[in-house]
Design an enzyme around this catalytic site. Sequence first.
Site, short mmCIF file in Angstrom:
data_model
loop_
_atom_site.label_atom_id
_atom_site.label_comp_id
_atom_site.label_asym_id
_atom_site.label_seq_id
_atom_site.Cartn_x
_atom_site.Cartn_y
_atom_site.Cartn_z
N HIS A 57 0.84 -1.21 0.00
CA HIS A 57 0.00 0.00 0.00
C HIS A 57 0.87 1.25 0.00
O HIS A 57 1.52 1.58 1.00
CB HIS A 57 -0.92 0.02 1.23
CG HIS A 57 -1.93 1.11 1.16
ND1 HIS A 57 -3.28 0.89 0.99
CD2 HIS A 57 -1.80 2.46 1.19
CE1 HIS A 57 -3.93 2.04 0.93
NE2 HIS A 57 -3.04 3.02 1.06
N HIS A 59 1.47 5.38 -2.12
CA HIS A 59 0.97 6.42 -3.04
C HIS A 59 2.17 7.03 -3.76
O HIS A 59 2.76 8.01 -3.29
CB HIS A 59 0.19 7.49 -2.27
CG HIS A 59 -1.08 6.98 -1.69
ND1 HIS A 59 -2.31 7.14 -2.31
CD2 HIS A 59 -1.31 6.24 -0.58
CE1 HIS A 59 -3.24 6.55 -1.58
NE2 HIS A 59 -2.66 6.00 -0.53
N GLN A 152 -9.42 9.32 -5.19
CA GLN A 152 -9.12 9.98 -3.90
C GLN A 152 -10.24 10.90 -3.41
O GLN A 152 -10.53 10.98 -2.23
CB GLN A 152 -7.81 10.78 -4.04
CG GLN A 152 -7.46 11.69 -2.87
CD GLN A 152 -6.97 10.93 -1.65
OE1 GLN A 152 -5.82 10.52 -1.60
NE2 GLN A 152 -7.84 10.74 -0.66
N HIS A 210 -9.28 1.64 0.00
CA HIS A 210 -9.18 2.33 1.28
C HIS A 210 -10.55 2.15 1.92
O HIS A 210 -11.57 2.54 1.33
CB HIS A 210 -8.92 3.80 1.07
CG HIS A 210 -7.53 4.14 0.62
ND1 HIS A 210 -7.03 3.73 -0.60
CD2 HIS A 210 -6.54 4.85 1.23
CE1 HIS A 210 -5.78 4.18 -0.71
NE2 HIS A 210 -5.46 4.86 0.38
N GLU A 213 -11.17 4.12 6.75
CA GLU A 213 -9.99 4.78 7.32
C GLU A 213 -10.51 5.98 8.13
O GLU A 213 -10.43 7.13 7.70
CB GLU A 213 -9.02 5.26 6.23
CG GLU A 213 -7.71 5.79 6.82
CD GLU A 213 -6.76 6.35 5.77
OE1 GLU A 213 -7.12 6.37 4.57
OE2 GLU A 213 -5.64 6.78 6.17
N ASP A 309 2.19 3.27 2.92
CA ASP A 309 1.23 4.32 2.57
C ASP A 309 1.91 5.57 2.00
O ASP A 309 1.66 5.94 0.87
CB ASP A 309 0.34 4.68 3.76
CG ASP A 309 -1.01 5.26 3.34
OD1 ASP A 309 -1.30 5.30 2.13
OD2 ASP A 309 -1.79 5.65 4.22
FE FE2 Z 1 -3.46 5.10 1.21
#
Ligand code: FE2
Length: 430
Positions: A57, A59, A152, A210, A213, A309
Site C-alpha cells: 500500500h 501512493h 481519492q 481504502h 480509514e 502508505d
Molecule cells: Fe493510502
Amino acid sequence: MTDLLIRNATLPDGSTGIDIAVAGGRITAIEPGITAEAGEVIDAGGLLVSPPFVDPHFHMDATLSLGLPRMNVSGTLLEGIALWGELRPTLTKEALIERAVRYCDLAVSKGLMAVRSHVDVSDPRLVTAEALLEVREIVKPYLDLQLVAFPQDGYYRGPGIVEALERALDMGIDIVGGIPHFERTMEDGARSVEALCRIAADRGLMVDMHCDETDDPMSRHVETLAAQTIRFGLQGRVSGSHLTSMHSMDNYYVSKLLPLIAEAQMAAIPNPLINIMLQGRHDTYPKRRGLTRIPQMLEMGIPVGLGQDCVMDPWYSMGTGDLLDVAHMAVHATQMGSVADKRTLFDAVTVNSARIMGLGGYGLEPGCYADMVILQAKDTAEAIRLRPARLKVIRRGKVVAETAPEVTRLSLDGRPASLDPTDYAPKGVI
Ligand code: FE2
C-alpha cells in the site's frame, strides 16, 4: 552452471548454515553444504538472508512532494486530502516520473522490490496514471509496480471520476480502488463498493479499497466490501486497506465482522506508521491508536500485509522506504513483542504481502526468482529491532544495491575499539 552461490545464510524461519545456488536468475538449490562451482560467491557470514520486502500500500504519485505547495499544518488526514487537491492541478507528468523513480531507487536500496501503489484518478486529465504507467516500465528491471485506480476525492463526489476510473483501467492500471468512507453519505459509500466490485468482476481484476480509514466505530464499509466480494465471486481477490474503524468498533460487532471477512477471503492491509500518526486526532485523552485489529485478524487466518502508505507527502512528512520501519511500529502499536510475534510481523512485510499482490516466483525456494536481501542482522527479530544495513540487495541473481555494514569506531579508554550493533543479540534466542 551456477552463476551465484550465497554461503552460510540464516533464513527467516531460523534455519542456519544454508547455501543458496542461483542460475539463470532463479534459485536452483537452497540447502546446507552446496558444493557447486559458481561464477560468484558471496559469504553471508551467518547473517539473515530474506526474500525482498514488499509494500502492498503506497501512493507513488504523491511521494517526495512534501512542502508542495505548502506543509500540512494540522497534520490530519483531511488537511492532507485538501492539500493534495491544491497540488494536483499543478502536477506534470515529468515531475511525477522524476519523483517516483527517485523514490524507487531509495526503495530498492532498502531491499524493497515490489510495491502496490494507488494512483489518484480524480483529475480527469489522468496525468498521474500516464506517469505511473511509464514508471512501471522504467523500474521493471528492479522493482515490480502494481497500480490501483484510486478515486481519492470519492467515486461519486467529483465530476468525471466515474468515467476517469474506467479510462485508467483501459490504459492499463491493474486494480480497482475505492474510498467508500469519503463518499458523501454511508449510502453513497455502499453504492460505490457495489459499483467498483462489479467493475472488477466484469474485468477480471483485483480490488483494493481504502476502507473505513476513520475513527468512526459505526463506519460499515468493510462489512459491505466483504458481502459484495462474496456476491460477485471475488473471493481471494479483494483487499481492504487501513480498516482503522475496527479499532473503535464494538467487540460484539467485530465478532461477527471478522468471520465475514475470513469467509470472503479478503486480505487486510494496515499501515501502522500512518495509522498511528493520523488516527485519534479528534480525541483528547485517552487517545485511540487507530490501528486495526491485527492480532485478531491473524488468529482468524485473515492474510495481513503491512504497507507504508506515504513517504514525505501531504499526509506524512517522514518515511524512508524501509518496510522494517513499518514492522517496528507494528510491534509497538499492536504490542506484538514476542520473538514469534516479530517473526509473524516480518512475514507481514514480506511473504504475506507478496501473496496478497499475487506475485509470481517470489520466495526462497528452488524455482523462485533469485531476489533476496542480505541484512546486517542475525535473525528476523534483530532485523526489526535494528532496521540494519541492507548489505546486498540481489535481483534475478545480480547485486543491484550494496550498503556498507554499520560499525562504529570508539575512542574510549579501556573499551572495545569498535562496536557492531549485532553484538548485542541475546545469546541462544532465535
Ligand atoms: Fe493510502
